[in-house]
Enzyme design. Structure first.
Site, PDB file in Angstrom:
ATOM      1  N   GLN A 157     -18.490  -6.729  -0.661  1.00 12.22           N
ATOM      2  CA  GLN A 157     -17.573  -7.726  -1.612  1.00 12.22           C
ATOM      3  C   GLN A 157     -16.612  -8.912  -0.898  1.00 12.22           C
ATOM      4  O   GLN A 157     -16.074  -9.244  -1.569  1.00 12.22           O
ATOM      5  CB  GLN A 157     -15.989  -6.775  -1.664  1.00 12.22           C
ATOM      6  CG  GLN A 157     -15.047  -6.519  -1.144  1.00 12.22           C
ATOM      7  CD  GLN A 157     -13.813  -5.665  -1.449  1.00 12.22           C
ATOM      8  OE1 GLN A 157     -14.193  -4.408  -1.089  1.00 12.22           O
ATOM      9  NE2 GLN A 157     -13.373  -5.737  -1.914  1.00 12.22           N
ATOM     10  N   VAL A 161       4.415  -5.291  -4.962  1.00 12.10           N
ATOM     11  CA  VAL A 161       5.628  -5.283  -3.671  1.00 12.10           C
ATOM     12  C   VAL A 161       5.511  -6.851  -2.863  1.00 12.10           C
ATOM     13  O   VAL A 161       4.922  -7.570  -2.850  1.00 12.10           O
ATOM     14  CB  VAL A 161       5.124  -4.299  -3.116  1.00 12.10           C
ATOM     15  CG1 VAL A 161       6.679  -4.375  -1.900  1.00 12.10           C
ATOM     16  CG2 VAL A 161       5.734  -3.176  -3.439  1.00 12.10           C
ATOM     17  N   ARG A 168      -3.797 -10.143   4.055  1.00  6.58           N
ATOM     18  CA  ARG A 168      -3.863 -11.165   4.210  1.00  6.58           C
ATOM     19  C   ARG A 168      -3.411 -12.176   4.903  1.00  6.58           C
ATOM     20  O   ARG A 168      -3.138 -13.480   5.774  1.00  6.58           O
ATOM     21  CB  ARG A 168      -5.151 -12.613   3.299  1.00  6.58           C
ATOM     22  CG  ARG A 168      -6.499 -12.100   3.520  1.00  6.58           C
ATOM     23  CD  ARG A 168      -7.350 -12.922   2.675  1.00  6.58           C
ATOM     24  NE  ARG A 168      -9.135 -12.122   2.619  1.00  6.58           N
ATOM     25  CZ  ARG A 168      -9.525 -11.514   1.831  1.00  6.58           C
ATOM     26  NH1 ARG A 168      -9.043 -11.076   0.745  1.00  6.58           N
ATOM     27  NH2 ARG A 168     -10.692 -11.109   1.874  1.00  6.58           N
ATOM     28  N   MET A 190       3.395  -8.854  -1.253  1.00  4.01           N
ATOM     29  CA  MET A 190       2.618  -8.551   0.256  1.00  4.01           C
ATOM     30  C   MET A 190       0.713  -8.404  -0.272  1.00  4.01           C
ATOM     31  O   MET A 190       0.101  -8.127  -0.985  1.00  4.01           O
ATOM     32  CB  MET A 190       2.878  -6.491   0.307  1.00  4.01           C
ATOM     33  CG  MET A 190       4.199  -7.278   0.373  1.00  4.01           C
ATOM     34  SD  MET A 190       4.895  -7.064   1.620  1.00  4.01           S
ATOM     35  CE  MET A 190       6.446  -7.295   1.680  1.00  4.01           C
ATOM     36  N   HIS A 220       0.689  -1.273   0.074  1.00  4.94           N
ATOM     37  CA  HIS A 220      -0.113  -0.195   0.147  1.00  4.94           C
ATOM     38  C   HIS A 220       0.854   1.215   0.133  1.00  4.94           C
ATOM     39  O   HIS A 220       0.644   2.228  -0.964  1.00  4.94           O
ATOM     40  CB  HIS A 220      -1.331  -0.031   0.822  1.00  4.94           C
ATOM     41  CG  HIS A 220      -2.278  -0.921   1.543  1.00  4.94           C
ATOM     42  ND1 HIS A 220      -1.425  -2.265   2.722  1.00  4.94           N
ATOM     43  CD2 HIS A 220      -2.741  -1.049   1.042  1.00  4.94           C
ATOM     44  CE1 HIS A 220      -2.558  -3.385   2.191  1.00  4.94           C
ATOM     45  NE2 HIS A 220      -3.537  -2.535   1.273  1.00  4.94           N
ATOM     46  N   GLN A 232      -8.798  -7.345 -10.528  1.00  6.39           N
ATOM     47  CA  GLN A 232      -9.433  -6.004 -10.040  1.00  6.39           C
ATOM     48  C   GLN A 232      -9.244  -5.078 -10.950  1.00  6.39           C
ATOM     49  O   GLN A 232      -9.978  -3.834 -10.986  1.00  6.39           O
ATOM     50  CB  GLN A 232      -9.336  -5.790  -8.339  1.00  6.39           C
ATOM     51  CG  GLN A 232      -9.922  -4.405  -7.761  1.00  6.39           C
ATOM     52  CD  GLN A 232      -9.786  -4.463  -6.202  1.00  6.39           C
ATOM     53  OE1 GLN A 232     -10.196  -5.145  -5.764  1.00  6.39           O
ATOM     54  NE2 GLN A 232      -8.510  -3.830  -6.147  1.00  6.39           N
ATOM     55  N   GLY A 234      -2.607  -1.849  -7.020  1.00  8.75           N
ATOM     56  CA  GLY A 234      -1.778  -2.394  -7.172  1.00  8.75           C
ATOM     57  C   GLY A 234      -2.178  -3.435  -8.080  1.00  8.75           C
ATOM     58  O   GLY A 234      -3.248  -4.344  -8.305  1.00  8.75           O
TER      59      GLY A 234
HETATM   60  O1  PAF Z   1      -8.457  -4.053  -2.979  1.00  3.74           O
HETATM   61  C1  PAF Z   1      -9.518  -3.860  -2.011  1.00  3.74           C
HETATM   62  O2  PAF Z   1      -8.260  -3.197  -1.048  1.00  3.74           O
HETATM   63  C2  PAF Z   1      -9.910  -3.011  -2.651  1.00  3.74           C
HETATM   64  O3  PAF Z   1     -10.756  -4.529  -2.981  1.00  3.74           O
HETATM   65  C3  PAF Z   1     -10.688  -2.109  -2.795  1.00  3.74           C
HETATM   66  C4  PAF Z   1     -10.162  -1.807  -4.437  1.00  3.74           C
HETATM   67  C5  PAF Z   1     -10.057  -0.828  -1.430  1.00  3.74           C
HETATM   68  C6  PAF Z   1     -12.032  -1.833  -2.349  1.00  3.74           C
HETATM   69  O4  PAF Z   1     -13.188  -2.059  -1.729  1.00  3.74           O
END
Ligand code: PAF
Length: 283
Positions: free
Chosen positions: A64, A179, A190, A187, A40, A156, A150
């Site tokens: 989600q 990363v 989880r 990274m 991040h 996604q 990322g």
């Molecule tokens: O990748 C994530 O952490 C999540 O799927 C996101 C893009 C923040 C949406 O909740």
């Protein structure tokens, strides 16, 4: 160095961003679910190179997660996250609660087609509806000039690009390299669920993917190479492999050797599901 401004309402977010925009400052957004790690922080660094202001959203998005998934145990560590954002130089943390994002009576869902079909969707059928809905809301709330995602969550990233294209959302989507730790493990928040022994097995995911991508680039048959990869992961200690699949890198349609390719996988280590992906270079 002072920490980021922290706001938890859409009204306060908009008021702050309006001021920065009036001053002619570009705004980059990094959407996250918190439990921030070096992956991040690399997105925050890219955001700061691309814009004067970096806004990080921290919201564990319930839509989600399937009812059987880890919503309740997903790591939440806001104080730690704000420390990391302060060190990284992010300007604003948007930390809405569930009622701010999904007030009573909320009844809208955004469903992206194209790259969302197959792969994760075969195993998490409503995952991308949840991601697309919350990302669209964040973009409408913050109206950033660009947003950083990322490549670790490669499908996604493709889905978010499709979402912005299809809905004419004027946000430039920037994909950032995954990363990894010194032994190649991507990274992920989880990873915190993994024991030392599981971490050693987890590192084989990237090893197997890189070997398989090299074999595909050298002309190996796709079905045998991906089948062998799944077997290798089970031999390494993964409990179950959801998929190992080669796809065209932009649309995620079936892979063609004359197009840029991506090899993607998801596999279970105990009760933890890991994903990773690597480029397939053109042969
Ligand atoms: O990748 C994530 O952490 C999540 O799927 C996101 C893009 C923040 C949406 O909740």
């Amino acid at each position: 160095m002072s920490g980021p401004i922290v706001v938890d309402s859409v009204a306060a977010l908009r008021a702050q961003l309006r001021d920065w925009r009036r001053e002619g400052q570009r705004i980059a957004m990094v959407p996250t679910m918190g439990a921030l790690h070096d992956g991040h922080i690399s997105l925050v660094r890219i955001a700061l190179e691309r814009a004067e202001r970096c806004v990080v959203s921290i919201f564990v998005n319930p839509t989600q997660f399937a009812p059987t998934e880890d919503l309740d145990k997903y790591p939440r560590q806001l104080a730690h996250d704000l420390d990391r954002l302060r060190e990284a130089g992010a300007h604003l943390a948007f930390t809405p609660g569930v009622a701010e994002m999904y007030p009573a009576g909320f009844a809208t869902k955004i469903s992206v087609g194209g790259p969302s079909s197959g792969l994760e969707t075969d195993f998490r059928p409503s995952f991308f509806d949840g991601v697309a809905t919350v990302v669209a809301k964040l973009f409408l709330q913050a109206a950033p000039d660009c947003a950083i995602f990322g490549e670790k969550d490669y499908q996604q990233l493709c889905v978010v690009r499709q979402l912005c294209r299809d809905l004419d959302l004027p946000v430039e989507i920037i994909g950032a390299p995954t990363v990894r730790d010194t032994r190649g493990l991507a990274m992920s928040s989880r990873n915190a669920y993994l024991s030392e022994t599981e971490l050693a097995v987890a590192r084989q995911l990237n090893v197997v993917l890189r070997q398989t991508a090299a074999a595909l680039a050298a002309g190996a048959d796709e079905a045998s190479a991906t089948g062998d990869a799944a077997e290798a992961l089970v031999r390494a200690g993964f409990r179950k492999v959801d998929y190992v699949a080669a796809r065209e890198a932009v649309t995620l349609a079936p892979w063609r050797r004359d197009r840029a390719g991506r090899l993607l996988a998801a596999a279970w280590l105990g009760t933890t599901r890991l994903i990773d992906n690597v480029e397939i270079s053109r042969g």
